[in-house]
Design a protein around this motif. Structure first.
Motif, short mmCIF file in Angstrom:
data_model
loop_
_atom_site.label_atom_id
_atom_site.label_comp_id
_atom_site.label_asym_id
_atom_site.label_seq_id
_atom_site.Cartn_x
_atom_site.Cartn_y
_atom_site.Cartn_z
N LEU A 114 4.08 19.44 -15.59
CA LEU A 114 5.19 18.58 -15.14
C LEU A 114 4.68 17.75 -13.98
O LEU A 114 4.24 18.29 -12.96
CB LEU A 114 6.41 19.41 -14.72
N ASN A 115 4.73 16.45 -14.18
CA ASN A 115 4.21 15.51 -13.18
C ASN A 115 5.40 14.87 -12.47
O ASN A 115 6.22 14.21 -13.09
CB ASN A 115 3.37 14.47 -13.93
N VAL A 116 5.52 15.11 -11.18
CA VAL A 116 6.63 14.53 -10.40
C VAL A 116 6.07 13.34 -9.61
O VAL A 116 5.15 13.50 -8.80
CB VAL A 116 7.25 15.58 -9.45
N THR A 117 6.62 12.19 -9.86
CA THR A 117 6.16 11.00 -9.13
C THR A 117 7.09 10.75 -7.96
O THR A 117 8.27 11.10 -8.01
CB THR A 117 6.12 9.77 -10.05
N TYR A 118 6.52 10.17 -6.90
CA TYR A 118 7.33 9.94 -5.70
C TYR A 118 6.72 8.80 -4.88
O TYR A 118 5.54 8.49 -4.99
CB TYR A 118 7.44 11.22 -4.86
N PRO A 119 7.56 8.17 -4.06
CA PRO A 119 7.07 7.05 -3.25
C PRO A 119 6.14 7.55 -2.14
O PRO A 119 6.12 8.74 -1.85
CB PRO A 119 8.34 6.44 -2.67
N GLU A 155 7.01 13.25 -19.95
CA GLU A 155 5.67 12.89 -19.46
C GLU A 155 5.61 12.86 -17.95
O GLU A 155 4.67 13.34 -17.34
CB GLU A 155 5.27 11.54 -20.04
N ARG A 156 6.65 12.31 -17.34
CA ARG A 156 6.72 12.36 -15.88
C ARG A 156 8.17 12.19 -15.48
O ARG A 156 9.00 11.69 -16.24
CB ARG A 156 5.85 11.28 -15.25
N VAL A 157 8.45 12.65 -14.27
CA VAL A 157 9.81 12.53 -13.75
C VAL A 157 9.69 12.12 -12.29
O VAL A 157 8.72 12.48 -11.61
CB VAL A 157 10.58 13.86 -13.93
N THR A 158 10.64 11.33 -11.84
CA THR A 158 10.60 10.86 -10.45
C THR A 158 11.44 11.79 -9.59
O THR A 158 12.50 12.27 -10.03
CB THR A 158 11.14 9.41 -10.38
N GLU A 159 10.93 12.04 -8.41
CA GLU A 159 11.60 12.90 -7.44
C GLU A 159 13.09 12.54 -7.35
O GLU A 159 13.44 11.37 -7.30
CB GLU A 159 10.94 12.69 -6.08
N GLY A 160 13.93 13.56 -7.34
CA GLY A 160 15.37 13.32 -7.21
C GLY A 160 16.10 13.26 -8.52
O GLY A 160 17.31 13.41 -8.57
N VAL A 217 14.78 17.04 -8.88
CA VAL A 217 13.39 17.53 -8.81
C VAL A 217 12.73 17.19 -7.48
O VAL A 217 12.90 16.09 -6.95
CB VAL A 217 12.60 16.90 -9.98
N ARG A 218 12.03 18.17 -6.94
CA ARG A 218 11.23 17.94 -5.73
C ARG A 218 9.77 17.95 -6.16
O ARG A 218 9.44 18.49 -7.22
CB ARG A 218 11.47 19.07 -4.73
N ARG A 219 8.91 17.41 -5.30
CA ARG A 219 7.52 17.36 -5.73
C ARG A 219 6.90 18.75 -5.81
O ARG A 219 5.93 18.96 -6.52
CB ARG A 219 6.70 16.43 -4.85
N GLU A 220 7.50 19.72 -5.13
CA GLU A 220 7.01 21.10 -5.22
C GLU A 220 7.28 21.68 -6.62
O GLU A 220 6.70 22.71 -6.99
CB GLU A 220 7.70 22.01 -4.20
N ASP A 221 8.16 21.03 -7.38
CA ASP A 221 8.44 21.51 -8.74
C ASP A 221 7.34 21.13 -9.71
O ASP A 221 7.32 21.61 -10.84
CB ASP A 221 9.77 20.94 -9.24
N ALA A 222 6.44 20.26 -9.30
CA ALA A 222 5.34 19.88 -10.18
C ALA A 222 4.47 21.11 -10.42
O ALA A 222 4.36 21.98 -9.56
CB ALA A 222 4.51 18.77 -9.53
N GLY A 223 3.90 21.18 -11.61
CA GLY A 223 3.04 22.32 -11.90
C GLY A 223 2.92 22.54 -13.39
O GLY A 223 3.39 21.73 -14.20
N ARG A 224 2.27 23.65 -13.71
CA ARG A 224 2.04 23.98 -15.12
C ARG A 224 3.09 25.01 -15.56
O ARG A 224 3.13 26.10 -15.03
CB ARG A 224 0.62 24.51 -15.30
N TYR A 225 3.92 24.61 -16.51
CA TYR A 225 5.02 25.46 -16.96
C TYR A 225 4.70 26.11 -18.30
O TYR A 225 4.16 25.46 -19.19
CB TYR A 225 6.29 24.63 -17.11
#
Ligand SMILES: *[C@@H]1O[C@H](CO)[C@@H](O)[C@H](O)[C@H]1NC(C)=O
Ligand SMILES: *[C@@H]1O[C@H](CO)[C@@H](O)[C@H](O)[C@H]1NC(C)=O
Ligand SMILES: *[C@@H]1O[C@H](CO)[C@@H](O)[C@H](O)[C@H]1NC(C)=O
Ligand SMILES: *[C@@H]1O[C@H](CO)[C@@H](O)[C@H](O)[C@H]1NC(C)=O
Ligand SMILES: *[C@@H]1O[C@H](CO)[C@@H](O)[C@H](O)[C@H]1NC(C)=O
Ligand SMILES: *[C@@H]1O[C@H](CO)[C@@H](O)[C@H](O)[C@H]1NC(C)=O
Length: 357
Positions: A222-227, A150-155, A198-206
């Motif tokens: 793919l939703n990348v969460t970050y501070p 559902e989501r992944v945190t940066e790194g 994962v970097r936030r640039e990896d977010a997108g529609r796969y």
């Protein structure tokens, strides 16, 4: 086939005393020359692909093949219709076999509606020489679905899976797309794509596909969460407080999920002077904000707010508070006075009224 025959014959010799069983086995031995074999007997194919159903058939010598037919959904005691006469199949079915021993066919552009058991039937020149290869070959048609957490945190590492509902018969190479662009770095293995750190640039529609096939899976986000990052303060106006007014500061940040928690600080003062995305500065000073989300926080650079001499709002506010009651009374008096004058006007009109008629 010949191995089968020998095996069954040996069986019948060993079980000599059991006569009915021998009889049963003998039937098999006799009919062993009639047969259809499918390899493989279960096929899992990708939607819209072409399927080869490999098939061979045998019959005793002395027979001549007259008719070869592929059918589906055999019902006992009923002659199932020839698929090449079925408008749903006639354009897509190609008999690659022959009239001797090869009964291979190709079915193209398969859809979920093609999921059936298919059987090959052949007829010879002799009235007893008919055979249907049952059970036939079972076709399952699958699409592809991208499975994404559902989501992944940066790194963190994340694994995306290209799922099919059955194990594809063709050993296939998977291709991955992000926002419709093929991913060139080869970070995939079997049907999985591993994104490390994962970097936030990896977010997108796969989406995924199979090499050499036209079908592409629906895309999954793919939703990348970050501070918070790039935290900054913007100022309305010049940043100069005039005539007891205030200056509004707004804190903005790039974060996922969006930062909803902000703290405001005055430089060289340890405790927060405010919260919320905007802040009204009433005094001179250097102010900065700190944006928070559940992954962390970041502070902005400080901005300078200058108050003109005599424009100290605090003084005015205190004056307004102490003078408040007095002003209130004056307003009430003015209000009552106004009400009374309206009443007087009305009386005059009423008095004048009978005169005009
Ligand atoms: C049957 O025919 C197909 C198509 O011509 C061929 O690819 C396949 O090898 C043949 N099978 C056998 C067992 O000869
Ligand atoms: C099915 O495959 C054909 C080519 O084999 C292609 O032209 C067509 O766009 C494909 N349809 C879908 C829905 O992928
Ligand atoms: C945010 O900061 C990064 C560097 O940390 C920079 O590359 C990027 O352009 C900034 N983005 C915006 C929208 O200011
Ligand atoms: C990503 O997930 C966060 C946290 O659940 C959510 O607030 C945000 O709206 C999502 N972003 C996208 C682009 O789906
Ligand atoms: C906002 O962040 C601060 C610092 O992490 C924390 O003490 C406070 O409880 C947070 N407030 C809310 C409403 O989440
Ligand atoms: C805050 O303190 C630093 C030293 O700790 C000093 O250099 C700076 O001028 C001070 N800023 C203000 C606005 O007082």
């Amino acid at each position: 086939m010949s191995f089968n025959t020998i095996y069954l014959t040996l069986m019948s010799v060993r079980m000599a005393p059991r006569l009915p069983l021998i009889f049963l086995l003998m039937i098999h031995v006799v009919s062993a020359d009639w047969g259809v074999s499918y390899s493989p007997s279960h096929i899992c194919a990708l939607k819209n692909s072409s399927v080869i159903m490999s098939c061979t058939y045998t019959y005793p010598t002395g027979y001549k093949i007259e008719k070869v037919v592929w059918t589906k959904n055999i019902v006992k005691g009923k002659e199932s219709p020839d698929l090449s006469k079925d408008p749903e199949y006639s354009q897509r079915l190609q008999y690659l076999g022959d009239k001797k021993q090869n009964c291979t066919i190709r079915l193209s552009h398969v859809t979920q509606k093609d999921q059936h058991m298919y059987c090959f039937r052949f007829t010879t020149d002799k009235s007893d020489g008919k055979w249907t290869g049952y059970p036939g070959v079972t076709l399952t048609v699958t699409d592809l679905q991208v499975e994404v957490p559902e989501r992944v945190t940066e790194g963190h590492n994340v694994r995306l899976t290209c799922k099919s509902s059955c194990t594809l018969t063709d050993r296939a190479t998977f291709i991955w797309y992000r926002n419709s662009q093929p991913l060139t770095e080869r970070r995939d293995r079997n049907n999985q794509l591993l994104l490390q750190s994962v970097r936030r640039e990896d977010a997108g529609r796969y989406s995924c596909a199979l090499h050499g096939h036209t079908y592409i899976s629906p895309a999954a986000q793919l939703n990348v969460t970050y501070p918070p990052r790039n935290v900054s303060v913007s100022i309305t106006g010049s940043g100069v407080i005039v005539e007891g007014d205030s200056v509004t500061l707004i804190c903005s940040s790039d974060s996922n999920p969006p930062a909803l928690n902000f703290s405001w600080f005055k430089e060289n003062q340890s405790s927060a002077v405010g919260s919320g995305q905007s802040f009204s500065a009433l005094q001179s000073g250097r102010f900065y904000c700190e944006a928070h989300n559940q992954h962390g926080s970041q502070r902005s650079d400080a901005v300078t707010v200058t108050a003109h001499p005599g424009a100290d709002r605090n003084v005015i506010v205190i004056a307004a508070t102490s003078g408040g009651l007095f002003i209130f009374i004056i307003i009430i008096i003015l209000f009552i006075k106004r009400k009374m004058s309206v009443k007087t006007d009305l009386t005059i009109t009423k008095v004048n009224h009978p005169d005009t008629t």
